[in-house]
Design an enzyme around this catalytic site. Structure first.
Site, PDB file in Angstrom:
ATOM      1  N   SER A 692       0.804  -1.233   0.000  1.00 52.13           N
ATOM      2  CA  SER A 692       0.000   0.000   0.000  1.00 52.13           C
ATOM      3  C   SER A 692       0.832   1.276   0.000  1.00 52.13           C
ATOM      4  O   SER A 692       0.271   2.366  -0.092  1.00 52.13           O
ATOM      5  CB  SER A 692      -0.950   0.001   1.204  1.00 52.13           C
ATOM      6  OG  SER A 692      -0.239   0.031   2.416  1.00 52.13           O
ATOM      7  N   LYS A 735      -6.040   3.988   8.992  1.00 50.57           N
ATOM      8  CA  LYS A 735      -5.112   4.948   8.383  1.00 50.57           C
ATOM      9  C   LYS A 735      -5.654   6.374   8.493  1.00 50.57           C
ATOM     10  O   LYS A 735      -4.899   7.315   8.773  1.00 50.57           O
ATOM     11  CB  LYS A 735      -4.863   4.579   6.923  1.00 50.57           C
ATOM     12  CG  LYS A 735      -4.090   3.260   6.756  1.00 50.57           C
ATOM     13  CD  LYS A 735      -3.941   2.877   5.290  1.00 50.57           C
ATOM     14  CE  LYS A 735      -3.157   1.577   5.144  1.00 50.57           C
ATOM     15  NZ  LYS A 735      -3.010   1.149   3.751  1.00 50.57           N
TER      16      LYS A 735
END
Length: 798
Positions: A692, A735
């Protein structure tokens, strides 16, 4: 030399004609003492050859002990003192070995080994013993030895009558000491020490010391034997008394022995359960076996323990489900702040249970960082359903038998944790929480995760078979809940059987509400204080959450609050508090010291080559700055920061793509041949992996190659393909929470994750602008734009 008178009379003293060169027979069991007539077993061609050589000459051999008993006799290192012996007779045995009968004569000392092959020969000196005066000390030693021997021989059957007679006939102190040393049960080394002792009085004292030890050992043996006899006599007496008591009870018509009582109790319980099929057949078979087994037999205890487990299980005992959705919502809201999506899914799950009473199937798996309330949610679910709750941890479990039990063939066998749980709760439909399912181990003892497949599969657990019970038990009415910090380490077949509900970490505002409603009142109560002594304002609780407990959950937050309460309690006891303490952000350091975390915000970059990425860990979200620099070199690309294999591959993809784009932008390709590039991800001691960070690493490289600085307060996440596509990622909520804590104002994320973004509550997304991208070219446009960004897919939560 023999004297003339001796020669004239025809008599020759043996000691005067002993050879000074002897063939040597090494011994490895024990030495031979002088003055003995004894057989010696000879094995091996070399040693048999030595015997034949001696018989062909004068018939004398030297018997010497080897220093190490485990070595081969012919190769062992020899002691220096041995005994010369005359071979009287040789007998050949069927197995090829030889038995010789010898008369041992005198001690000798090896001066030199003359030869080792084909036989061992040595030059020897014969040792002369010191003459012993017949004084009082010598007589006392002889009498003491005879006294000890007499006492030992009365209690030791190994001392035969022949040995006793031999002792009486021995008049010489030297021969007496040697004879006793030869029959004592002492080590070979101790016997060799006696053989080597030339002072007769010292030798007699050594022998006397060993006789005393032997006598003490015999006395101890008699004491142990006496204790055993006493115990056996007591057991026999108890047995006869029990038999008499049984006969008396039978005459009086009273209940008979314990065995009959057990049989009646087990039979009554089994009939009450109304068991069917294999369970009934096996249970009553064991009951019949119990009645046919003697109650003093070890097998009786095994069967009895087995039947005790069977009658302790809830074969047809259920608790009444009281599922009420409104009440369930109240319980979940009472026990937990926030987690709206989680509570909604749990209520939907309970609604199905309310509509279909006998619904089986779904097993819940609560996944989230430590301290977010997974275990307490399980308790709340049990309370909402009106069921009993049982929890046990799977963390570190490596033995399959912990789940499915041990087979009854093993001593101390027990059923597994599942059966034990049902035995404790005493109902067939409890809520059982399997905590830390992601931390299961695996060893040579089996794989517990494989054993759980049967437990958690609705198609199989209706006939769960524990190894100990070895009969089917229906687990389909049990509501299983599992917890984990991450699903990555859960085996796929096991994960496939569970419905995953994810719990994300809390932002500071949520932590404040949890602290104010739950943690502070509980800490004050547990600390023995009252509200009149202490109070917290909102800023102080927010400061604790941001500066001292910046984890995803609230455990550290609770610890810091408890620390403050303890300090206040100390002041109350010391009578240092005259008015209530009000905890504020300004006086927080007085109780907790300097902040553990600095309030680091995303800084404005001053140089190219820097980009902020968002990462997911099992403890929550993190922000990670990617740093890229160039140095003169030969085009190498270096990675540091303890990156995993996937992340390293993602970095190489980002480098290749960024290199192509920058060359298209007009950067000379020779720039890449003349420089070495280094990409680093800080927190180098922490392992990092996953794809990611692809667009973040590519952005940092583009910033360096194009010499442009990325816009401030911007973070990003997304996987990058080699052709520039931005692919979806996981852990978006965690996140975003990490980004919000760090003051991020803009986030770039894959457009394929827009559905995940809509599920995140608005109070978490508030104040952040989201750019949903499909291509790296769109990322490049956003990160280098100064001022307001014009983009086709901007998402804001107002």
């Amino acid at each position: 030399m023999a004297s003339k008178s001796d020669l004239d009379s025809g008599l020759v003293i043996v000691e005067q004609v002993l050879p000074i060169r002897l063939p040597i027979i090494p011994l490895h069991l024990r030495p031979v003492f002088p003055g003995m007539l004894t057989p010696v077993m000879i094995d091996g061609k070399k040693l048999i050859g030595t015997v034949d050589y001696a018989l062909d000459h004068d018939g004398y051999i030297g018997l010497v002990l080897t220093k190490k008993s485990e070595e081969e006799v012919s190769k062992g290192e020899l002691y220096q003192i041995g005994t010369v012996a005359k071979i009287i007779k040789k007998i050949n045995l069927p197995d090829g070995s030889v038995n010789i009968f010898i008369n041992s004569i005198k001690r000798f000392k090896i001066r030199k080994i003359i030869s080792k092959n084909p036989i061992i020969q040595a030059a020897v000196n014969y040792e002369s013993l010191e003459k012993v005066k017949e004084d009082d000390e010598t007589k006392a030693l002889i009498r003491t030895i005879f006294s000890e021997i007499k006492e030992i021989s009365e209690n030791n059957p190994l001392f035969t009558e022949e040995i006793r007679l031999s002792l009486v006939n021995l008049k010489s102190p030297s021969k007496l000491a040697d004879f006793i040393a030869s029959i004592l049960n002492i080590s070979r080394g101790e016997q060799q020490m006696i053989l080597e002792e030339m002072n007769i009085k010292t030798r007699m004292l050594n022998v006397l010391q060993h006789l005393h030890k032997e006598k003490e050992l015999i006395n101890l043996q008699k004491k142990i034997q006496h204790q055993i006899n006493e115990k056996i006599t007591k057991q026999q007496r108890e047995f006869f008394l029990k038999e008499q008591l049984k006969a008396i009870k039978q005459e009086l018509g009273m209940d008979v022995d314990e065995k009959t009582s057990d049989y009646n109790r087990f039979k009554e319980s089994l009939e009450k359960f109304e068991l069917e099929g294999e369970v009934k057949e096996k249970s009553f078979s064991e009951l019949d076996k119990l009645s046919a087994t003697d109650s003093h037999s070890p097998e009786y205890s095994v069967i009895r323990s087995y039947l005790e487990i069977i009658i302790a299980l809830p074969w047809n005992v259920f608790s009444d489900d009281r599922i009420d959705i409104d009440n369930s919502e109240k319980i979940l809201n009472r026990d937990h702040y926030g987690l709206e999506e989680v509570k909604k899914r749990i209520c939907e799950f309970l609604a199905v249970r309310q509509l279909k009473k006998n619904s089986h199937g779904s097993i819940l798996c609560l996944v989230g960082p430590p301290g977010v309330g997974k275990t307490s949610l399980g308790k709340s679910i049990a309370a909402a359903m009106g069921r009993k709750f049982f929890r046990f941890s799977l963390g570190g479990m490596r033995d399959e038998a912990e789940i499915k039990g041990h087979r009854r063939t093993y001593i101390g066998a027990m059923p597994g944790k599942i059966i034990e749980a049902l035995k404790i709760v005493k109902v067939k439909n409890p809520v059982i929480m399997l905590d830390e399912i992601d931390k299961l181990g695996k060893s040579f003892q089996g794989d517990p995760s494989s054993a759980l497949l049967e437990v958690l599969d609705p198609e199989q657990n209706a006939a769960f078979r524990d190894h100990y019970l070895d009969i089917p038990f229906d687990l389909s009415d049990v509501f299983f809940i599992t917890t984990a910090n991450t699903v990555d380490t859960i085996p796929s077949p096991l994960l496939d059987r569970m419905e995953v509900i994810r719990l994300s970490g809390y932002i500071a505002e949520e932590k404040y509400n949890i602290a104010a409603k739950y943690l502070v009142p509980r800490a004050i109560e547990n600390g023995g204080l009252e509200n009149k002594f202490i109070s917290f304002d909102k800023k102080s609780l927010l400061a604790i959450a941001n500066d001292y407990a910046r984890e995803a959950g609230v455990r550290s937050l609770e610890k810091q609050i408890n620390k403050i309460i303890r300090k206040v309690a100390f002041k109350v006891v010391k009578k240092e508090i005259k008015k209530p303490l009000h905890i504020t952000a300004s006086n927080l350091k007085d109780f907790l010291g300097e902040p553990l975390f600095k309030r680091e915000k995303v800084k404005k970059f001053e140089v190219p080559g820097l980009a902020v990425g968002l990462a997911w860990t099992s403890l929550g979200g993190e922000i990670l700055t990617k740093e890229c620099i160039s140095n003169p070199g030969k085009g190498a690309f270096k990675l540091t920061g303890k990156l995993g294999e996937v992340m390293s591959e993602s970095a190489n993809i980002a480098f290749s793509y960024s290199k192509k784009i920058s060359i298209d932008e007009g950067i000379d390709y020779k720039y890449y041949d003349k420089n070495m590039f280094h990409l680093h991800v800080p927190a180098g001691a922490t392992p990092k992996d996953g794809p990611s960070a692809g667009i973040t690493m590519a952005s940092a490289m583009l910033s360096l190659f194009l010499n442009k600085i990325i816009r401030p307060n911007l973070a990003m996440t997304g996987e990058l393909s080699l052709t520039g596509n931005v692919l979806p990622i996981g852990g978006l909520k965690e996140k975003i929470i990490a980004a919000k804590k760090s003051g991020v104002k803009e986030i770039i994320f894959p457009s394929k994750n827009k559905s995940d973004l809509t599920e995140i509550p608005c109070h978490i997304k508030k104040g952040i602008t989201f750019y949903a991208v499909d291509l790296m070219s769109e990322v490049k446009k956003i990160i280098f734009t100064k001022g307001k960004v014009e983009f086709h897919d901007i998402i804001k939560c107002t």
